[in-house]
Design a protein around this motif. Structure first.
Motif, PDB file in Angstrom:
ATOM      1  N   UNK A   6      54.470   8.466  31.877  1.00  0.00           N
ATOM      2  CA  UNK A   6      55.806   8.721  32.433  1.00  0.00           C
ATOM      3  C   UNK A   6      55.782   9.654  33.648  1.00  0.00           C
ATOM      4  N   UNK A   7      54.602  10.226  33.972  1.00  0.00           N
ATOM      5  CA  UNK A   7      54.499  11.064  35.165  1.00  0.00           C
ATOM      6  C   UNK A   7      54.343  10.247  36.445  1.00  0.00           C
ATOM      7  N   UNK A   8      54.113   8.942  36.309  1.00  0.00           N
ATOM      8  CA  UNK A   8      54.007   8.085  37.499  1.00  0.00           C
ATOM      9  C   UNK A   8      55.286   8.189  38.306  1.00  0.00           C
ATOM     10  N   UNK A   9      55.142   8.265  39.619  1.00  0.00           N
ATOM     11  CA  UNK A   9      56.327   8.346  40.466  1.00  0.00           C
ATOM     12  C   UNK A   9      55.963   8.827  41.854  1.00  0.00           C
ATOM     13  N   UNK A  10      56.962   9.325  42.567  1.00  0.00           N
ATOM     14  CA  UNK A  10      56.766   9.789  43.934  1.00  0.00           C
ATOM     15  C   UNK A  10      56.718  11.305  43.970  1.00  0.00           C
ATOM     16  N   UNK A  11      55.605  11.830  44.468  1.00  0.00           N
ATOM     17  CA  UNK A  11      55.455  13.272  44.658  1.00  0.00           C
ATOM     18  C   UNK A  11      55.878  13.585  46.083  1.00  0.00           C
ATOM     19  N   UNK A  12      56.728  14.598  46.248  1.00  0.00           N
ATOM     20  CA  UNK A  12      57.217  14.975  47.570  1.00  0.00           C
ATOM     21  C   UNK A  12      56.978  16.453  47.819  1.00  0.00           C
ATOM     22  N   UNK A  13      56.467  16.762  49.002  1.00  0.00           N
ATOM     23  CA  UNK A  13      56.272  18.143  49.440  1.00  0.00           C
ATOM     24  C   UNK A  13      57.261  18.401  50.562  1.00  0.00           C
ATOM     25  N   UNK A  14      58.016  19.505  50.443  1.00  0.00           N
ATOM     26  CA  UNK A  14      58.956  19.870  51.506  1.00  0.00           C
ATOM     27  C   UNK A  14      58.665  21.293  51.943  1.00  0.00           C
ATOM     28  N   UNK A  15      58.612  21.497  53.244  1.00  0.00           N
ATOM     29  CA  UNK A  15      58.464  22.836  53.814  1.00  0.00           C
ATOM     30  C   UNK A  15      59.453  22.918  54.963  1.00  0.00           C
ATOM     31  N   UNK A  16      60.585  23.583  54.721  1.00  0.00           N
ATOM     32  CA  UNK A  16      61.641  23.590  55.726  1.00  0.00           C
ATOM     33  C   UNK A  16      62.132  22.174  55.947  1.00  0.00           C
ATOM     34  N   UNK A  17      62.032  21.684  57.199  1.00  0.00           N
ATOM     35  CA  UNK A  17      62.495  20.322  57.502  1.00  0.00           C
ATOM     36  C   UNK A  17      61.369  19.290  57.407  1.00  0.00           C
ATOM     37  N   UNK A  18      60.147  19.757  57.107  1.00  0.00           N
ATOM     38  CA  UNK A  18      59.008  18.838  57.005  1.00  0.00           C
ATOM     39  C   UNK A  18      58.940  18.216  55.622  1.00  0.00           C
ATOM     40  N   UNK A  19      58.616  16.930  55.571  1.00  0.00           N
ATOM     41  CA  UNK A  19      58.521  16.234  54.287  1.00  0.00           C
ATOM     42  C   UNK A  19      57.303  15.317  54.298  1.00  0.00           C
ATOM     43  N   UNK A  20      56.555  15.337  53.201  1.00  0.00           N
ATOM     44  CA  UNK A  20      55.462  14.387  53.005  1.00  0.00           C
ATOM     45  C   UNK A  20      55.560  13.869  51.575  1.00  0.00           C
ATOM     46  N   UNK A  21      55.376  12.565  51.394  1.00  0.00           N
ATOM     47  CA  UNK A  21      55.466  11.969  50.057  1.00  0.00           C
ATOM     48  C   UNK A  21      54.279  11.056  49.794  1.00  0.00           C
ATOM     49  N   UNK A  22      53.967  10.889  48.509  1.00  0.00           N
ATOM     50  CA  UNK A  22      52.908   9.965  48.103  1.00  0.00           C
ATOM     51  C   UNK A  22      53.206   9.489  46.688  1.00  0.00           C
ATOM     52  N   UNK A  23      52.590   8.383  46.331  1.00  0.00           N
ATOM     53  CA  UNK A  23      52.790   7.811  44.990  1.00  0.00           C
ATOM     54  C   UNK A  23      51.732   8.335  44.027  1.00  0.00           C
ATOM     55  N   UNK A  24      52.170   8.637  42.812  1.00  0.00           N
ATOM     56  CA  UNK A  24      51.266   8.960  41.715  1.00  0.00           C
ATOM     57  C   UNK A  24      51.335   7.815  40.730  1.00  0.00           C
ATOM     58  N   UNK A  25      50.178   7.207  40.443  1.00  0.00           N
ATOM     59  CA  UNK A  25      50.113   6.133  39.466  1.00  0.00           C
ATOM     60  C   UNK A  25      49.221   6.596  38.316  1.00  0.00           C
ATOM     61  N   UNK A  26      49.804   6.702  37.129  1.00  0.00           N
ATOM     62  CA  UNK A  26      49.033   7.092  35.942  1.00  0.00           C
ATOM     63  C   UNK A  26      48.740   5.815  35.153  1.00  0.00           C
ATOM     64  N   UNK A  27      47.450   5.538  34.991  1.00  0.00           N
ATOM     65  CA  UNK A  27      47.043   4.303  34.320  1.00  0.00           C
ATOM     66  C   UNK A  27      46.658   4.577  32.874  1.00  0.00           C
ATOM     67  N   UNK A  28      47.071   3.701  31.991  1.00  0.00           N
ATOM     68  CA  UNK A  28      46.697   3.826  30.597  1.00  0.00           C
ATOM     69  C   UNK A  28      45.230   3.431  30.410  1.00  0.00           C
ATOM     70  N   UNK A  29      44.634   3.897  29.347  1.00  0.00           N
ATOM     71  CA  UNK A  29      43.243   3.583  29.074  1.00  0.00           C
ATOM     72  C   UNK A  29      43.176   2.298  28.242  1.00  0.00           C
ATOM     73  N   UNK A  30      42.408   1.348  28.730  1.00  0.00           N
ATOM     74  CA  UNK A  30      42.274   0.075  28.029  1.00  0.00           C
ATOM     75  C   UNK A  30      41.356   0.243  26.812  1.00  0.00           C
ATOM     76  N   UNK A  31      41.816  -0.248  25.676  1.00  0.00           N
ATOM     77  CA  UNK A  31      41.033  -0.138  24.443  1.00  0.00           C
ATOM     78  C   UNK A  31      40.177  -1.370  24.207  1.00  0.00           C
TER      79      UNK A  31
END
Length: 104
Positions: free
Chosen positions: A77-102
């Protein structure tokens, strides 16, 4: 006016966040480098929710320019978009958490 502009040179993002894939239970680290220190109002977000420094979420800063977020022991459930903001600056990236295949 010229002096004012020169003194308050706008910071820029030198190196932005990168998309990261990790498995459940691992740590995910995001780093953003700014052109110079002293930028106010630095904040990390995950899918629009502000993140705060705690055991699971480690937020650090080096030389005032390199900002790092580490999410420990991630879950699907932590998968999503991580965003860093510093004043008016913004950078974003995707976090994909993969389940472990049994099925190995």
């Amino acid at each position: 006016l010229l002096l004012l502009c020169h003194a308050e040179e706008a910071a820029a993002i030198v190196s932005g966040l990168r998309n990261t894939d990790v498995f459940v239970g691992e740590s995910a680290t995001f780093t953003c480098e700014l052109s110079h220190p002293g930028v106010k109002n630095v904040q990390w977000w995950l899918d629009g929710t502000p993140l705060h420094n705690n055991l699971v979420t480690e937020i650090s800063e080096q030389d005032g320019r390199i900002h790092t977020l580490t999410l420990n022991d991630v879950a699907c459930h932590d998968s999503g978009t991580v965003t860093f903001r510093a004043g008016s600056l913004i950078s974003s990236a995707k976090l994909l958490v993969k389940g472990i295949s049994l099925s190995e």
